[in-house]
Design an enzyme around this catalytic site. Structure first.
Site, PDB file in Angstrom:
ATOM      1  CG  ASP A  47      84.341  51.630  12.928  1.00 54.85           C
ATOM      2  OD1 ASP A  47      83.830  52.409  13.781  1.00 54.85           O
ATOM      3  OD2 ASP A  47      84.678  50.470  13.192  1.00 54.85           O
ATOM      4  CE  LYS A  78      48.749  59.640   3.360  1.00 55.80           C
ATOM      5  NZ  LYS A  78      49.715  59.813   4.452  1.00 55.80           N
TER       6      LYS A  78
HETATM    7  C1  R5P Z   1      50.901  57.872   7.714  1.00 55.86           C
HETATM    8  O1  R5P Z   1      50.261  56.872   8.017  1.00 55.86           O
HETATM    9  C2  R5P Z   1      51.350  58.843   8.745  1.00 55.86           C
HETATM   10  O2  R5P Z   1      50.325  59.168   9.629  1.00 55.86           O
HETATM   11  C3  R5P Z   1      51.886  60.100   8.114  1.00 55.86           C
HETATM   12  O3  R5P Z   1      50.853  60.699   7.384  1.00 55.86           O
HETATM   13  C4  R5P Z   1      53.038  59.827   7.204  1.00 55.86           C
HETATM   14  O4  R5P Z   1      53.999  59.020   7.821  1.00 55.86           O
HETATM   15  C5  R5P Z   1      53.679  61.132   6.793  1.00 55.86           C
HETATM   16  O5  R5P Z   1      54.692  60.885   5.887  1.00 55.86           O
HETATM   17  P1  R5P Z   1      55.244  62.022   4.926  1.00 55.86           P
HETATM   18  O6  R5P Z   1      55.580  63.207   5.771  1.00 55.86           O
HETATM   19  O7  R5P Z   1      56.458  61.375   4.322  1.00 55.86           O
HETATM   20  O8  R5P Z   1      54.192  62.289   3.914  1.00 55.86           O
END
Ligand code: R5P
Length: 256
Positions: free
Chosen positions: A6, A156
């Protein structure tokens, strides 16, 4: 260790720990490892360990460090509460959000994988380090200082958990061996976008490097644009080629 049909986890200690000072090394990812961790802590105490250091190379649940919406659990606080119930001290590596450490009432030492990662990238001939976003700048700067090369960052915008957009920015990466450095790679979306920008601007090679390699939901395919992917061994995965055992062992030797 066993898993019942389970899905429930079973652990049994085979070594004598009565009166011993024990370090339990376990990352809290994925979810069944969280349960395993708590069961091991309980068994160690039950079997008479004198002291217990919780060594958590990747401390999961660090994103939900506060209540963003009414009714939400503060996941990192919930985790800290349960860990410190049985541990006298904790050691972790490059926590995603340092605020999480404030939820602990036991001494917590944070060590960094930046040194070993920087040394690895230097050995690979990396000539420039890029942070994929502002948040990762502190990692990129520290890694670049060890790798002895310049660094920069990209901007970003996160649309949702699976989608990120990277803004265009002119970078001096033409014909260079570049590394993108982040603390965590999850879906790989952040790094893949950054790698695309660097390749478009003429980078000779792009290495994706991170402390914690989570690699979920098609990350491997998304990261195929990179010439190399490397992570530290805070989580087990095929590219965990840099060890953080050194900084952890050093922290274990030192008093908190
Ligand atoms: C964000 O704050 C982190 O530093 C990473 O950039 C993020 O967790 C990366 O996530 P993913 O690989 O899903 O874009």
């Amino acid at each position: 260790m066993r898993t019942f049909p389970d899905g429930e986890v079973y652990v049994r200690l085979l070594d004598e720990v009565q009166g011993e000072d024990v370090a339990l090394v376990q990352s809290t990812y994925p979810n069944d490892k969280v349960v395993e961790f708590f069961l091991l802590q309980d068994a160690l105490r039950e079997m008479g360990a004198r002291s217990l250091v919780a060594v958590i190379p990747y401390l999961g649940y660090a994103r939900q460090d506060r209540r963003f919406k009414e009714g939400e659990a503060i996941s990192s606080r919930a985790l800290a509460k349960r860990i410190e119930l049985d541990a006298d001290r904790a050691i972790t590596v490059d926590v995603h959000n340092e605020r999480v450490l404030d939820y602990f009432h036991i001494p917590v030492t944070q060590v960094s994988g930046v040194g070993p990662l920087g040394a690895y990238l230097k050995g690979r001939g990396v000539e420039m380090v890029l942070a994929p976003d502002m948040n990762a700048s502190r990692f990129a700067r520290a890694v670049a200082s060890v790798a002895d090369c310049p660094w920069d960052y990209l901007e970003k915008a996160r649309i949702d958990a699976w989608t990120v957009e990277t803004k265009a920015k002119a970078l001096r990466v033409q014909r260079k061996h570049v590394a993108i450095v982040d603390d965590v790679i999850s879906t790989g979306g952040t790094i893949a976008n950054a790698a695309r920008v660097l390749k478009e601007q003429g980078a000779a090679t792009v290495t994706a490097a991170c402390i914690h390699g989570v690699f979920v939901g098609g990350a491997t395919d998304r990261l195929a644009i990179c010439d190399e992917v490397v992570a530290t061994d805070t989580l087990p995965n095929p590219v965990a080629n840099v060890t953080v055992a050194g900084p952890i062992a050093e922290a274990l030797r030192r008093k908190p």
